[in-house]
Design a protein around this motif. Structure first.
Motif, PDB file in Angstrom:
ATOM      1  N   HIS A  24      33.798 -84.474 -13.356  1.00  0.00           N
ATOM      2  CA  HIS A  24      35.010 -84.623 -12.563  1.00  0.00           C
ATOM      3  C   HIS A  24      35.598 -83.230 -12.370  1.00  0.00           C
ATOM      4  CE1 HIS A  24      34.816 -88.687 -14.616  1.00  0.00           C
ATOM      5  NE2 HIS A  24      34.455 -88.868 -13.360  1.00  0.00           N
ATOM      6  N   SER A  25      35.014 -82.508 -11.413  1.00  0.00           N
ATOM      7  CA  SER A  25      35.457 -81.141 -11.163  1.00  0.00           C
ATOM      8  C   SER A  25      35.525 -80.878  -9.669  1.00  0.00           C
ATOM      9  CB  SER A  25      34.508 -80.140 -11.826  1.00  0.00           C
ATOM     10  OG  SER A  25      33.254 -80.143 -11.174  1.00  0.00           O
ATOM     11  N   PHE A  26      36.267 -79.846  -9.334  1.00  0.00           N
ATOM     12  CA  PHE A  26      36.432 -79.449  -7.943  1.00  0.00           C
ATOM     13  C   PHE A  26      35.081 -79.113  -7.301  1.00  0.00           C
ATOM     14  CE2 PHE A  26      37.354 -76.005  -4.844  1.00  0.00           C
ATOM     15  CZ  PHE A  26      38.034 -76.760  -3.913  1.00  0.00           C
ATOM     16  N   VAL A  27      34.251 -78.340  -8.003  1.00  0.00           N
ATOM     17  CA  VAL A  27      32.976 -77.947  -7.396  1.00  0.00           C
ATOM     18  C   VAL A  27      32.011 -79.117  -7.272  1.00  0.00           C
ATOM     19  CG1 VAL A  27      33.116 -75.500  -8.000  1.00  0.00           C
ATOM     20  CG2 VAL A  27      31.990 -77.065  -9.549  1.00  0.00           C
ATOM     21  N   THR A  28      32.086 -80.096  -8.166  1.00  0.00           N
ATOM     22  CA  THR A  28      31.249 -81.295  -8.016  1.00  0.00           C
ATOM     23  C   THR A  28      31.604 -81.998  -6.712  1.00  0.00           C
ATOM     24  OG1 THR A  28      30.961 -81.581 -10.395  1.00  0.00           O
ATOM     25  CG2 THR A  28      30.643 -83.532  -9.024  1.00  0.00           C
ATOM     26  N   GLU A  29      32.894 -82.080  -6.410  1.00  0.00           N
ATOM     27  CA  GLU A  29      33.326 -82.688  -5.147  1.00  0.00           C
ATOM     28  C   GLU A  29      32.807 -81.893  -3.947  1.00  0.00           C
ATOM     29  OE1 GLU A  29      34.779 -85.626  -4.560  1.00  0.00           O
ATOM     30  OE2 GLU A  29      34.585 -85.964  -6.721  1.00  0.00           O
ATOM     31  N   LEU A  30      32.848 -80.567  -4.042  1.00  0.00           N
ATOM     32  CA  LEU A  30      32.332 -79.737  -2.953  1.00  0.00           C
ATOM     33  C   LEU A  30      30.835 -79.969  -2.741  1.00  0.00           C
ATOM     34  CD1 LEU A  30      34.153 -76.323  -3.599  1.00  0.00           C
ATOM     35  CD2 LEU A  30      34.697 -78.043  -1.858  1.00  0.00           C
ATOM     36  N   VAL A  31      30.085 -80.081  -3.835  1.00  0.00           N
ATOM     37  CA  VAL A  31      28.637 -80.334  -3.736  1.00  0.00           C
ATOM     38  C   VAL A  31      28.393 -81.704  -3.126  1.00  0.00           C
ATOM     39  CG1 VAL A  31      26.513 -80.699  -5.063  1.00  0.00           C
ATOM     40  CG2 VAL A  31      28.012 -78.771  -5.625  1.00  0.00           C
ATOM     41  N   LYS A  32      29.120 -82.722  -3.589  1.00  0.00           N
ATOM     42  CA  LYS A  32      28.948 -84.081  -3.057  1.00  0.00           C
ATOM     43  C   LYS A  32      29.224 -84.141  -1.559  1.00  0.00           C
ATOM     44  CE  LYS A  32      30.945 -87.441  -5.265  1.00  0.00           C
ATOM     45  NZ  LYS A  32      31.844 -88.238  -6.112  1.00  0.00           N
ATOM     46  N   ARG A  33      30.161 -83.343  -1.100  1.00  0.00           N
ATOM     47  CA  ARG A  33      30.528 -83.337   0.325  1.00  0.00           C
ATOM     48  C   ARG A  33      29.646 -82.403   1.158  1.00  0.00           C
ATOM     49  NH1 ARG A  33      37.083 -83.372  -0.541  1.00  0.00           N
ATOM     50  NH2 ARG A  33      37.097 -85.406  -1.561  1.00  0.00           N
ATOM     51  N   GLU A  39      23.355 -74.600  -6.557  1.00  0.00           N
ATOM     52  CA  GLU A  39      23.236 -73.213  -7.007  1.00  0.00           C
ATOM     53  C   GLU A  39      24.558 -72.471  -6.838  1.00  0.00           C
ATOM     54  OE1 GLU A  39      20.793 -69.213  -5.818  1.00  0.00           O
ATOM     55  OE2 GLU A  39      19.743 -71.138  -5.672  1.00  0.00           O
ATOM     56  N   GLU A  40      25.227 -72.659  -5.718  1.00  0.00           N
ATOM     57  CA  GLU A  40      26.514 -72.015  -5.482  1.00  0.00           C
ATOM     58  C   GLU A  40      27.568 -72.506  -6.472  1.00  0.00           C
ATOM     59  OE1 GLU A  40      26.711 -71.094  -0.736  1.00  0.00           O
ATOM     60  OE2 GLU A  40      26.601 -73.214  -1.341  1.00  0.00           O
ATOM     61  N   ALA A  41      27.470 -73.760  -6.864  1.00  0.00           N
ATOM     62  CA  ALA A  41      28.441 -74.339  -7.794  1.00  0.00           C
ATOM     63  C   ALA A  41      28.429 -73.630  -9.141  1.00  0.00           C
ATOM     64  CB  ALA A  41      28.176 -75.828  -7.983  1.00  0.00           C
ATOM     65  N   THR A  42      27.267 -73.127  -9.569  1.00  0.00           N
ATOM     66  CA  THR A  42      27.170 -72.495 -10.894  1.00  0.00           C
ATOM     67  C   THR A  42      27.985 -71.219 -11.009  1.00  0.00           C
ATOM     68  OG1 THR A  42      25.161 -71.270 -10.338  1.00  0.00           O
ATOM     69  CG2 THR A  42      24.874 -73.478 -11.300  1.00  0.00           C
ATOM     70  N   SER A  43      28.265 -70.566  -9.885  1.00  0.00           N
ATOM     71  CA  SER A  43      29.032 -69.320  -9.951  1.00  0.00           C
ATOM     72  C   SER A  43      30.313 -69.366  -9.104  1.00  0.00           C
ATOM     73  CB  SER A  43      28.158 -68.149  -9.494  1.00  0.00           C
ATOM     74  OG  SER A  43      27.732 -68.343  -8.158  1.00  0.00           O
ATOM     75  N   HIS A  44      30.669 -70.541  -8.621  1.00  0.00           N
ATOM     76  CA  HIS A  44      31.861 -70.682  -7.779  1.00  0.00           C
ATOM     77  C   HIS A  44      33.101 -70.261  -8.576  1.00  0.00           C
ATOM     78  CE1 HIS A  44      34.952 -72.540  -5.289  1.00  0.00           C
ATOM     79  NE2 HIS A  44      34.040 -72.598  -4.320  1.00  0.00           N
ATOM     80  N   PRO A  45      34.010 -69.498  -7.956  1.00  0.00           N
ATOM     81  CA  PRO A  45      35.189 -69.021  -8.693  1.00  0.00           C
ATOM     82  C   PRO A  45      36.115 -70.142  -9.176  1.00  0.00           C
ATOM     83  CG  PRO A  45      35.346 -68.469  -6.353  1.00  0.00           C
ATOM     84  CD  PRO A  45      33.977 -69.010  -6.587  1.00  0.00           C
ATOM     85  N   GLN A  46      36.004 -71.340  -8.616  1.00  0.00           N
ATOM     86  CA  GLN A  46      36.857 -72.448  -9.044  1.00  0.00           C
ATOM     87  C   GLN A  46      36.068 -73.522  -9.803  1.00  0.00           C
ATOM     88  OE1 GLN A  46      38.395 -73.055  -5.029  1.00  0.00           O
ATOM     89  NE2 GLN A  46      40.422 -72.461  -5.781  1.00  0.00           N
TER      90      GLN A  46
END
Length: 119
Positions: A24-33, A39-46
């Motif tokens: 339940h994280s911001f980047v998980t939502e970005l990946v799902k959408r 790969e980008e999620a692993t180093s995303h600033p948020q």
């Protein structure tokens, strides 16, 4: 099992690993959408922004997951301090070693700590 937050449960079966729970994280939502890649999620600033957590609201909705566990399966419960530092491939490799569950957990925590997990 039930989960809330960014800890996860992974199932090791044979030489494969599969994430059972959803973070339940911001980047998980970005990946799902489809807005960023895994790969980008692993180093995303948020990547540390949690969207659902215990203690932040009077009530919180948990996700529930049911899984048939088979003899020889291993379930790994881990925080981002582990899964953020130790790859799934390394977890599988460690699971093939002749370690009991306590030894495996200690080895995983030690490896994650060496790489900065938990800081």
């Amino acid at each position: 099992m039930a989960n809330i937050g960014d800890s996860r449960a992974c199932l090791l079966r044979g030489d494969t690993i599969r994430q059972l729970t959803e973070n339940h994280s911001f980047v998980t939502e970005l990946v799902k959408r489809g807005r960023i890649s895994e790969e980008e999620a692993t180093s995303h600033p948020q990547r540390n922004i949690v969207t659902r957590a215990l203690g932040t609201q009077p009530t919180v909705e948990a996700d529930f997951h049911e899984e048939a566990i088979q003899p020889g399966d291993t379930v790994i419960l881990c925080t981002d301090g582990l899964w953020g530092e130790v790859s799934e491939e390394e977890m599988v490799q460690m699971a093939t070693q002749p370690l009991n569950p306590q030894e495996m957990a200690s080895e995983l925590v030690d490896l994650a700590s060496q790489r900065g997990g938990g800081r």
